[in-house]
Motif scaffolding. Structure first.
Motif, PDB file in Angstrom:
ATOM      1  N   GLU A  26      -4.030  20.835   3.719  1.00  0.00           N
ATOM      2  CA  GLU A  26      -5.043  21.268   4.661  1.00  0.00           C
ATOM      3  C   GLU A  26      -5.077  20.283   5.811  1.00  0.00           C
ATOM      4  O   GLU A  26      -4.990  19.079   5.613  1.00  0.00           O
ATOM      5  CB  GLU A  26      -6.420  21.342   3.993  1.00  0.00           C
ATOM      6  CG  GLU A  26      -6.526  22.463   2.996  1.00  0.00           C
ATOM      7  CD  GLU A  26      -7.938  22.630   2.477  1.00  0.00           C
ATOM      8  OE1 GLU A  26      -8.878  22.135   3.132  1.00  0.00           O
ATOM      9  OE2 GLU A  26      -8.091  23.242   1.420  1.00  0.00           O
ATOM     10  N   VAL A  27      -5.165  20.800   6.995  1.00  0.00           N
ATOM     11  CA  VAL A  27      -5.167  19.968   8.179  1.00  0.00           C
ATOM     12  C   VAL A  27      -6.546  20.024   8.797  1.00  0.00           C
ATOM     13  O   VAL A  27      -6.992  21.078   9.227  1.00  0.00           O
ATOM     14  CB  VAL A  27      -4.100  20.456   9.180  1.00  0.00           C
ATOM     15  CG1 VAL A  27      -4.125  19.624  10.424  1.00  0.00           C
ATOM     16  CG2 VAL A  27      -2.731  20.426   8.538  1.00  0.00           C
ATOM     17  N   GLU A  28      -7.225  18.956   8.806  1.00  0.00           N
ATOM     18  CA  GLU A  28      -8.511  18.676   9.439  1.00  0.00           C
ATOM     19  C   GLU A  28      -9.207  19.853  10.118  1.00  0.00           C
ATOM     20  O   GLU A  28      -9.363  19.885  11.328  1.00  0.00           O
ATOM     21  CB  GLU A  28      -8.314  17.564  10.462  1.00  0.00           C
ATOM     22  CG  GLU A  28      -7.790  16.302   9.852  1.00  0.00           C
ATOM     23  CD  GLU A  28      -7.495  15.246  10.897  1.00  0.00           C
ATOM     24  OE1 GLU A  28      -7.856  15.430  12.073  1.00  0.00           O
ATOM     25  OE2 GLU A  28      -6.910  14.241  10.528  1.00  0.00           O
ATOM     26  N   GLY A  29      -9.587  20.837   9.354  1.00  0.00           N
ATOM     27  CA  GLY A  29     -10.395  21.926   9.880  1.00  0.00           C
ATOM     28  C   GLY A  29      -9.628  22.938  10.710  1.00  0.00           C
ATOM     29  O   GLY A  29     -10.245  23.735  11.401  1.00  0.00           O
ATOM     30  N   ILE A  30      -8.314  22.932  10.684  1.00  0.00           N
ATOM     31  CA  ILE A  30      -7.530  23.912  11.431  1.00  0.00           C
ATOM     32  C   ILE A  30      -7.195  25.066  10.495  1.00  0.00           C
ATOM     33  O   ILE A  30      -6.743  24.863   9.378  1.00  0.00           O
ATOM     34  CB  ILE A  30      -6.234  23.284  11.987  1.00  0.00           C
ATOM     35  CG1 ILE A  30      -6.569  22.141  12.947  1.00  0.00           C
ATOM     36  CG2 ILE A  30      -5.395  24.339  12.700  1.00  0.00           C
ATOM     37  CD1 ILE A  30      -5.345  21.400  13.450  1.00  0.00           C
ATOM     38  N   ASP A  32      -5.267  27.966   8.725  1.00  0.00           N
ATOM     39  CA  ASP A  32      -3.859  28.066   8.350  1.00  0.00           C
ATOM     40  C   ASP A  32      -3.087  29.058   9.218  1.00  0.00           C
ATOM     41  O   ASP A  32      -1.875  28.952   9.353  1.00  0.00           O
ATOM     42  CB  ASP A  32      -3.725  28.485   6.887  1.00  0.00           C
ATOM     43  CG  ASP A  32      -4.191  27.400   5.938  1.00  0.00           C
ATOM     44  OD1 ASP A  32      -4.259  26.238   6.361  1.00  0.00           O
ATOM     45  OD2 ASP A  32      -4.478  27.723   4.772  1.00  0.00           O
ATOM     46  N   TYR A  41      -1.215  19.743  16.473  1.00  0.00           N
ATOM     47  CA  TYR A  41      -1.604  18.681  15.542  1.00  0.00           C
ATOM     48  C   TYR A  41      -0.395  17.871  15.099  1.00  0.00           C
ATOM     49  O   TYR A  41      -0.402  16.641  15.136  1.00  0.00           O
ATOM     50  CB  TYR A  41      -2.318  19.284  14.325  1.00  0.00           C
ATOM     51  CG  TYR A  41      -2.552  18.291  13.220  1.00  0.00           C
ATOM     52  CD1 TYR A  41      -3.606  17.383  13.291  1.00  0.00           C
ATOM     53  CD2 TYR A  41      -1.705  18.234  12.121  1.00  0.00           C
ATOM     54  CE1 TYR A  41      -3.811  16.460  12.291  1.00  0.00           C
ATOM     55  CE2 TYR A  41      -1.911  17.313  11.114  1.00  0.00           C
ATOM     56  CZ  TYR A  41      -2.963  16.428  11.206  1.00  0.00           C
ATOM     57  OH  TYR A  41      -3.159  15.498  10.206  1.00  0.00           O
ATOM     58  N   TYR A  42       0.663  18.561  14.672  1.00  0.00           N
ATOM     59  CA  TYR A  42       1.841  17.852  14.184  1.00  0.00           C
ATOM     60  C   TYR A  42       2.556  17.112  15.316  1.00  0.00           C
ATOM     61  O   TYR A  42       3.140  16.057  15.089  1.00  0.00           O
ATOM     62  CB  TYR A  42       2.800  18.805  13.464  1.00  0.00           C
ATOM     63  CG  TYR A  42       2.300  19.170  12.086  1.00  0.00           C
ATOM     64  CD1 TYR A  42       2.133  18.190  11.115  1.00  0.00           C
ATOM     65  CD2 TYR A  42       1.994  20.470  11.749  1.00  0.00           C
ATOM     66  CE1 TYR A  42       1.668  18.507   9.846  1.00  0.00           C
ATOM     67  CE2 TYR A  42       1.533  20.799  10.490  1.00  0.00           C
ATOM     68  CZ  TYR A  42       1.379  19.812   9.543  1.00  0.00           C
ATOM     69  OH  TYR A  42       0.921  20.130   8.286  1.00  0.00           O
ATOM     70  N   VAL A  45       0.580  13.928  15.672  1.00  0.00           N
ATOM     71  CA  VAL A  45       0.918  13.015  14.575  1.00  0.00           C
ATOM     72  C   VAL A  45       2.262  12.350  14.856  1.00  0.00           C
ATOM     73  O   VAL A  45       2.436  11.144  14.646  1.00  0.00           O
ATOM     74  CB  VAL A  45       0.938  13.754  13.215  1.00  0.00           C
ATOM     75  CG1 VAL A  45       1.535  12.894  12.124  1.00  0.00           C
ATOM     76  CG2 VAL A  45      -0.474  14.178  12.826  1.00  0.00           C
ATOM     77  N   SER A  95       6.808  15.369  10.425  1.00  0.00           N
ATOM     78  CA  SER A  95       5.902  15.920  11.440  1.00  0.00           C
ATOM     79  C   SER A  95       6.656  16.763  12.459  1.00  0.00           C
ATOM     80  O   SER A  95       6.184  17.838  12.854  1.00  0.00           O
ATOM     81  CB  SER A  95       5.159  14.791  12.155  1.00  0.00           C
ATOM     82  OG  SER A  95       4.348  14.098  11.258  1.00  0.00           O
TER      83      SER A  95
END
Length: 129
Positions: A26-30, A32, A41-42, A45, A95
């Protein structure tokens, strides 16, 4: 004996079903399904990891140029820095791969070959015009 095996099987199955969401990424409230946001996001990162990687590479170069400045702790510093570099390279590659994957998914979603023509489902309107 069968009841005991059955009970063990049920308990293992129940545990695996409850533990399964723990392993999902899971990515901080994003959401899927928001692949554009996941791509961003990636990429962020990857940028942060690249900065950390360059910082550690510079520290390693400084150590190799002047190892006598570090005294007894120099070998620990060097091995720790090399380990950090290796870890940051792995995170950077992962990433970038994830960013590329989500970018491709976004492009495929936007350029899908699905016929987007309007379908008239009203039976009162003649289909032949």
């Amino acid at each position: 004996m069968r009841a005991q095996k059955f009970l063990i099987l049920i308990s293992v199955l129940a545990f695996s079903l409850t533990a399964l969401p723990v392993f999902a990424v899971e990515v901080e409230g994003i959401d899927d399904n928001n692949h554009a946001a996941l791509t961003q996001y990636y990429e962020n990162v990857a940028k942060e990891t690249e900065a950390k990687l360059q910082k550690n590479k510079a520290a390693l170069e400084e150590y190799e140029a002047h190892p006598y400045y570090y005294g007894r702790q120099g070998q620990e510093f060097k091995s720790h820095t090399v380990a950090n570099i290796r870890e940051y390279e792995e995170v950077l590659a992962e990433s970038l791969n994830n960013a590329d994957l989500h970018k491709k998914i976004t492009m495929d979603h936007n350029n899908s070959a699905i016929n987007k023509a309007r379908v008239n489902l009203d039976p009162n309107i003649s289909s032949i015009r």
